[in-house]
Design an enzyme around this catalytic site. Structure first.
Site, PDB file in Angstrom:
ATOM      1  CB  ALA A 113      12.829  65.059  51.427  1.00 32.67           C
ATOM      2  CG  ASP A 114      15.259  61.042  54.867  1.00 28.32           C
ATOM      3  OD1 ASP A 114      14.577  61.999  55.289  1.00 28.32           O
ATOM      4  OD2 ASP A 114      16.074  60.437  55.595  1.00 28.32           O
ATOM      5  CB  THR A 137      22.846  60.033  61.161  1.00 31.87           C
ATOM      6  OG1 THR A 137      23.672  60.018  59.991  1.00 31.87           O
ATOM      7  CG2 THR A 137      23.529  60.855  62.243  1.00 31.87           C
TER       8      THR A 137
END
Length: 265
Positions: A113-114, A137
């Site tokens: 979603a990001d 990350t």
């Protein structure tokens, strides 16, 4: 005010918007073990420090927009909105939420979603075609067409993962501070590792972006390259391909999604 929450694998970034302006932001560690009640207390403490908000958790918050790459945290945040923000409109970015970004992938549900939110914000701020480089990350590269479509992307190990792997797997190496060395040619082991991380990732970014731009547009110079993510400032000065730095790109995208789903409904 609108509260935006971007839950990543390592960190969670929160932003407070007054209209289109971000007036406050916080970065906390992502902990999949936190319960809804613990998250509510954490939010209360952070927002209680802002002069425009009162001590009541819901006081002054007119809307909430959330995206999460950690399903367990998304579940708990859903409970937070239900129990503590019951009267506040909330958008949790998941299938069915309107983003306005066509996803040209074999399986659109696989895309985080990001990354879709970043694509939306990139088109809104800079237009397409564009490449978003998110230093989290993982280091992700997302391609957006001139028509605002999410075309696809690249996923590479992130800077912190690489540093940790060197410290764990290297018999004579150790964990180091992420800092700029005195020179490219390290004079000791720590500087040599810092140089390898910094200039290695800058070279990776430039190489990947150049190849993506050639596939994305007839004229690669038309592609805008936007950097975001907590570790972006480390690479900015060494990359020749990054055009723009927007640290709050995901939060801006969350504001736009909220407007498309709530504010204009």
């Amino acid at each position: 005010m609108l509260l935006t929450i971007d839950v990543g694998n390592t960190h969670t970034v929160l932003g407070l918007f007054d209209g289109e302006e971000i007036v406050e932001h916080w970065r906390i560690s992502t902990d999949a073990r936190r319960t809804a009640d613990e998250l509510a207390v954490l939010l209360q403490g952070l927002m209680g420090m802002h002069p425009l908000l009162g001590d009541d958790l819901g006081d002054g918050i007119e809307g909430i927009s959330i995206c999460a790459t950690v399903p367990s945290v998304l579940h708990e945040l859903r409970e937070v909105t239900r129990r503590y923000y019951g009267d506040v409109p909330a958008v949790l970015v998941e299938p069915g939420v309107k983003t306005g970004v066509p996803i040209l992938m074999d399986n659109p549900k696989e895309v985080g979603a990001d990354r879709i939110i970043n694509a939306l914000a990139a088109v809104e701020l800079y237009g397409g075609p564009a490449v978003v480089v998110d230093f989290g990350t993982a280091t992700t590269f997302d391609a957006v067409s001139a028509r605002g479509e999410y075309v696809g992307g690249v996923i590479a190990p992130g800077i912190e993962i690489s540093v940790e792997a060197l410290g764990v797997k290297g018999a004579q190496l150790r964990k180091i501070e992420l800092a700029r060395p005195r020179s490219v040619i390290g004079k000791n082991t720590v500087e040599a590792m810092q140089s390898g991380i910094l200039y290695g990732f800058a070279g990776q970014v430039d190489g990947v972006v150049q190849r993506m731009a050639r596939e994305l547009a007839d004229d690669p110079d038309e592609v805008t390259v936007i950097a975001t993510g907590g570790l972006a400032p480390m690479v900015l000065g060494e990359s020749s391909e990054i055009d723009e730095h927007e640290p709050w790109l995901t939060l801006i995208g969350l504001r736009l999604v909220y407007e498309r789903n709530i504010a204009r409904s």
